[in-house]
Scaffold this active site. Structure first.
Site, mmCIF file in Angstrom:
data_model
loop_
_atom_site.group_PDB
_atom_site.id
_atom_site.type_symbol
_atom_site.label_atom_id
_atom_site.label_comp_id
_atom_site.label_asym_id
_atom_site.label_seq_id
_atom_site.Cartn_x
_atom_site.Cartn_y
_atom_site.Cartn_z
ATOM 1 N N ARG A 82 26.945 29.287 50.261
ATOM 2 C CA ARG A 82 27.122 29.838 48.911
ATOM 3 C C ARG A 82 25.763 30.047 48.233
ATOM 4 N NH1 ARG A 82 31.226 26.638 45.197
ATOM 5 N NH2 ARG A 82 29.410 25.299 44.946
ATOM 6 N N LYS A 184 26.656 31.239 42.055
ATOM 7 C CA LYS A 184 26.326 30.086 41.200
ATOM 8 C C LYS A 184 24.931 30.309 40.614
ATOM 9 C CE LYS A 184 27.417 25.153 41.333
ATOM 10 N NZ LYS A 184 28.229 25.157 40.115
ATOM 11 N N GLU A 220 38.975 30.944 35.600
ATOM 12 C CA GLU A 220 38.582 29.557 35.849
ATOM 13 C C GLU A 220 38.047 28.962 34.561
ATOM 14 O OE1 GLU A 220 35.273 29.051 38.553
ATOM 15 O OE2 GLU A 220 34.418 30.982 38.009
HETATM 16 N N1 PLP Z 1 33.729 27.114 39.226
HETATM 17 C C1 PLP Z 1 32.562 26.954 38.578
HETATM 18 C C2 PLP Z 1 32.220 27.929 37.515
HETATM 19 C C3 PLP Z 1 31.711 25.892 38.918
HETATM 20 O O1 PLP Z 1 30.562 25.713 38.282
HETATM 21 C C4 PLP Z 1 32.100 25.001 39.930
HETATM 22 C C5 PLP Z 1 31.221 23.900 40.316
HETATM 23 O O2 PLP Z 1 30.526 23.950 41.268
HETATM 24 C C6 PLP Z 1 33.321 25.202 40.582
HETATM 25 C C7 PLP Z 1 34.106 26.265 40.192
HETATM 26 C C8 PLP Z 1 33.768 24.286 41.651
HETATM 27 O O3 PLP Z 1 33.095 24.527 42.847
HETATM 28 P P1 PLP Z 1 32.873 23.396 43.924
HETATM 29 O O4 PLP Z 1 34.203 22.854 44.256
HETATM 30 O O5 PLP Z 1 32.257 24.103 45.070
HETATM 31 O O6 PLP Z 1 31.986 22.386 43.307
HETATM 32 C C1 COI Z 2 29.734 21.096 40.114
HETATM 33 O O1 COI Z 2 30.907 20.741 40.087
HETATM 34 O O2 COI Z 2 28.949 20.730 40.991
HETATM 35 C C2 COI Z 2 29.192 21.999 39.107
HETATM 36 O O3 COI Z 2 28.149 22.578 39.321
HETATM 37 C C3 COI Z 2 29.902 22.176 37.840
HETATM 38 C C4 COI Z 2 29.142 21.762 36.648
HETATM 39 C C5 COI Z 2 30.104 21.832 35.511
HETATM 40 C C6 COI Z 2 28.544 20.404 36.711
#
Ligand code: PLP
Ligand code: COI
Length: 341
Positions: A82, A184, A220
């Site tokens: 990612r 991200k 989201e």
């Molecule tokens: N959506 C957003 C906007 C996020 O910042 C995050 C955090 O990383 C997620 C979803 C969840 O992603 P992950 O499960 O890969 O941490």
């Molecule tokens: C994560 O879950 O790692 C994120 O980057 C989300 C943030 C709100 C801390």
């Protein structure tokens, strides 16, 4: 290795400086070999591209102490992939997958005394990030970059841990059609800062963002994907080109199907159908899976039958199974757990 004297059980989701961090620099078209360093401060030009034009991307990942005392991390290859996708979209160099995984291992090992003990509910949050550092004044990408990783021990993202939260439907957007919602990049989070302050000022824990084009579909929150549970126990998650492909959400969908034998659907979810769901959760590395008890849509309250007192039964099972896999009490699918120590 002796653990630091920290009140592990009462940690919130905050920054604490740990001993070591990793840094590698991209210059003249190549990454240097990288190193662990002591200094948590960064010095850069006042005209650095990251400061002027927000050329910065990041990842979030965790290290866990398992029931038998090992230290592991969860699917770092997906975070590496990612970050690479984020880098390409932001005109930044890709940090190779194997070096990403190695950098995570090095930083966690170097901060081993900050890895929260098994059973405390806390984890070591790992933040890999990359930014353009050389001076840029005309609008164009940087030519020099730093990739860095720091760690910080954390507790639950939402105060109260597993207590259901209340979110509101936001009038602000976090992403645009054909924009950067699927990567991200720091700029997406900058977009969400006013919305989250406003939500907190109005007494809500988070924002539910809708698709910016039609404002009819659930996207989201600022930091997590949605999972819904139907009344007949199917797991439904929104499909959209402008949301972040959450590693946690993809893992939970697999767990739901292959460990719990549930039906799963990734599809467009309309705001006007969420009143029919039995449970709602927010999933992410920081959020794990946090229950939502209520969504407020411009004064109209949508209350899930699971209520405001505790997590619903299916979200509880999903959370227990996922954290069991991460902490070594439940066997993991091949390749999900990467041993650090
Ligand atoms: N959506 C957003 C906007 C996020 O910042 C995050 C955090 O990383 C997620 C979803 C969840 O992603 P992950 O499960 O890969 O941490
Ligand atoms: C994560 O879950 O790692 C994120 O980057 C989300 C943030 C709100 C801390």
């Amino acid at each position: 290795m002796e653990k630091k004297n920290i009140d592990w059980g009462n940690l919130g989701f905050g920054y604490m400086e740990t001993d070591k961090r990793y840094v590698s620099t991209w210059k003249d078209g190549a990454w240097d070999e990288g190193a662990l360093i002591d200094d948590p401060m960064i010095t850069m030009s006042e005209c650095a591209c990251v400061l002027q034009y927000a050329q910065t991307i990041f990842e979030g990942i965790k290290a866990y102490e398992t029931v038998d005392g090992r230290i592991v991390t969860f699917r770092p290859d997906l975070n590496a992939e990612r970050l690479a996708n984020s880098a390409k979209r932001m005109e930044m160099p890709v940090f190779p997958v194997d070096r990403f995984v190695d950098s995570i291992k090095q930083v966690v090992k170097a901060n081993e005394s900050f890895v929260p003990p098994y059973g405390t509910g806390a984890t070591l949050y790992i933040r890999p990030y990359m930014f353009g550092i050389n001076p840029v004044i005309g609008v164009k990408p940087a030519t020099e970059f730093q990739y860095r990783v720091f760690t910080t021990p954390v507790g639950p993202y939402f105060k109260g841990g597993a207590k259901p939260i209340t979110i509101r439907v936001s009038d602000f957007d976090r992403a645009a059609p054909h924009g950067t919602g699927h990567i991200k990049a720091g700029l997406n989070y900058a977009m969400s800062l006013h919305a989250i302050v406003d939500a907190h000022n109005q007494g809500y824990d988070e924002n539910m963002y809708l698709d910016p084009q039609t404002r009819t579909k659930v996207e989201e929150t600022g930091g997590a994907n949605f999972l819904f549970v139907t009344k007949d126990n199917t797991i439904v998650t929104p499909k959209s080109e402008s949301i972040l492909p959450s590693v946690t959400r993809r893992s939970l969908m697999y767990v739901a199907e292959h460990y719990l034998g549930l039906k799963v659907e990734e599809r467009e979810v309309y705001l006007d159908e969420i009143k029919d769901f039995a449970e709602c959760g927010l999933c992410g590395t920081a959020a794990v899976i946090s229950p939502v008890g209520k969504v407020v849509d411009h004064g109209k309250e949508i209350c899930f039958p699971s209520g405001m007192d505790e997590m619903g039964p299916t979200i509880t099972k999903l959370r227990e199974t996922l954290t069991g896999i991460q902490m070594g009490t439940i066997e993991a699918p091949e390749g999900w757990i990467v041993e650090i120590k």
